[in-house]
Design an enzyme around this catalytic site. Structure first.
Site, PDB file in Angstrom:
ATOM      1  N   HIS A   7      56.507  20.313   6.684  1.00  0.00           N
ATOM      2  CA  HIS A   7      57.859  19.811   6.420  1.00  0.00           C
ATOM      3  C   HIS A   7      58.566  19.602   7.748  1.00  0.00           C
ATOM      4  O   HIS A   7      58.887  20.563   8.448  1.00  0.00           O
ATOM      5  CB  HIS A   7      58.611  20.820   5.548  1.00  0.00           C
ATOM      6  CG  HIS A   7      59.978  20.372   5.134  1.00  0.00           C
ATOM      7  ND1 HIS A   7      60.788  21.131   4.299  1.00  0.00           N
ATOM      8  CD2 HIS A   7      60.694  19.254   5.413  1.00  0.00           C
ATOM      9  CE1 HIS A   7      61.931  20.496   4.106  1.00  0.00           C
ATOM     10  NE2 HIS A   7      61.898  19.353   4.781  1.00  0.00           N
TER      11      HIS A   7
ATOM     12  N   GLU B  72      56.268  16.510   4.151  1.00  0.00           N
ATOM     13  CA  GLU B  72      57.509  16.681   3.398  1.00  0.00           C
ATOM     14  C   GLU B  72      58.681  16.249   4.269  1.00  0.00           C
ATOM     15  O   GLU B  72      58.752  16.606   5.449  1.00  0.00           O
ATOM     16  CB  GLU B  72      57.682  18.143   2.984  1.00  0.00           C
ATOM     17  CG  GLU B  72      56.596  18.638   2.047  1.00  0.00           C
ATOM     18  CD  GLU B  72      56.760  20.094   1.673  1.00  0.00           C
ATOM     19  OE1 GLU B  72      56.225  20.495   0.630  1.00  0.00           O
ATOM     20  OE2 GLU B  72      57.417  20.840   2.428  1.00  0.00           O
TER      21      GLU B  72
ATOM     22  N   HIS C  46      55.949  26.131  -4.480  1.00  0.00           N
ATOM     23  CA  HIS C  46      57.123  26.836  -3.959  1.00  0.00           C
ATOM     24  C   HIS C  46      57.163  28.264  -4.497  1.00  0.00           C
ATOM     25  O   HIS C  46      57.265  28.498  -5.690  1.00  0.00           O
ATOM     26  CB  HIS C  46      58.450  26.144  -4.278  1.00  0.00           C
ATOM     27  CG  HIS C  46      59.555  26.600  -3.346  1.00  0.00           C
ATOM     28  ND1 HIS C  46      59.654  26.159  -2.044  1.00  0.00           N
ATOM     29  CD2 HIS C  46      60.564  27.486  -3.505  1.00  0.00           C
ATOM     30  CE1 HIS C  46      60.691  26.730  -1.459  1.00  0.00           C
ATOM     31  NE2 HIS C  46      61.245  27.549  -2.318  1.00  0.00           N
TER      32      HIS C  46
END
Length: 257
Positions: free
Chosen positions: A52, A79, A200
């Site tokens: 990310h 991400e 997550h």
């Protein structure tokens, strides 16, 4: 491509390397190198590498993305937020996948799914920009029927269902309710022809039920693997997570949940 992709029990593990970079940045050193971690994760059985690039560069930085892209042997799943800067970077780097996520500077980690319904035009435009650059788009969303329908309408071929509320549930009843939401979301996504991933907050003792859902193609997991690696080593941590996921899927397919 892993061996497991050729079997009915196929489920991929995307290893998120963000918190290898967090550890590096805590002391401002050049180590541990997240690129080295990514390549080692692939050797240990990871099917994709997730990272990310946040707007504040709190862990992964631009150089990590640029260095890793030509070296990754599986797939890079980048991400990023729906901002002009991040979309331009993604279109330039051209990862295999780009997962669009919500982002707030005040959060410790991503707190929920992207509001595709509320930001439909912007998300649809981002999906088109990435697709035109040859990047497959994924949308990180809550397991909500309206969000899943909206995701499909943007033209994104992949969704990643947010499992954070399941992972953070305070008791078994709450966790079961969140699990059922995820299971329903998986079915809804598949019915629309979407590839359905999830992730997550998943770790070594809560991933089994999610991995057992036959419609989920991939789980993206990072913090738990980095934490476990402190005790068992990086390769072992990756291998153990992949083995747990595949065992859960095989057991579910054979009625052994």
């Amino acid at each position: 491509m892993s061996f497991f992709l050729t079997t009915p029990a196929a489920i991929d593990l995307g290893v998120n390397i963000d918190h290898v970079a967090t550890l590096r940045n805590a002391r401002g050193t050049a180590y541990p190198d997240p690129v080295r971690a990514a390549l080692a994760a692939e050797d240990a059985g990871a099917d994709a590498i997730t990272l990310h690039l946040r707007e504040d560069r709190r862990h992964i930085v631009d150089a990590d993305v640029r260095t890793l892209r030509p070296r990754v042997k599986t797939r890079m799943n980048l991400e990023c937020a729906v901002t002009p800067e991040m979309l331009d970077i993604a279109c330039e780097i051209r990862p295999h996948d780009a997962c669009l996520v919500p982002e707030k500077r005040s959060e410790l980690t991503t707190e929920g799914g992207l509001d595709v319904v509320g930001h439909f035009d912007a998300v649809r435009a981002a999906c088109k920009q990435l697709a035109d650059a040859g990047v497959r788009v994924s949308l990180f969303i809550d397991p909500d029927e309206a969000q899943i329908r909206a995701a499909h309408e943007t033209g994104a071929p992949v969704i990643e269902l947010h499992t954070g509320r399941y992972a953070d549930a305070h008791d078994a009843a709450e966790q079961q309710r969140e699990f059922e939401r995820i299971a329903t979301g998986v079915d809804a996504g598949i019915a629309l022809g979407l590839k359905v991933n999830a992730g997550h907050g998943l770790h070594y003792t809560n991933v089994q039920a999610i991995a057992a859902l036959p419609g989920i193609a991939e789980l993206n997991i990072g913090h738990a693997i980095v934490a476990h690696a402190v005790f068992v080593g990086w390769d072992n941590a990756v291998r153990e997570m992949k083995a747990i996921m595949v065992a859960a899927r095989v057991a579910a397919l054979h009625g052994g949940r």
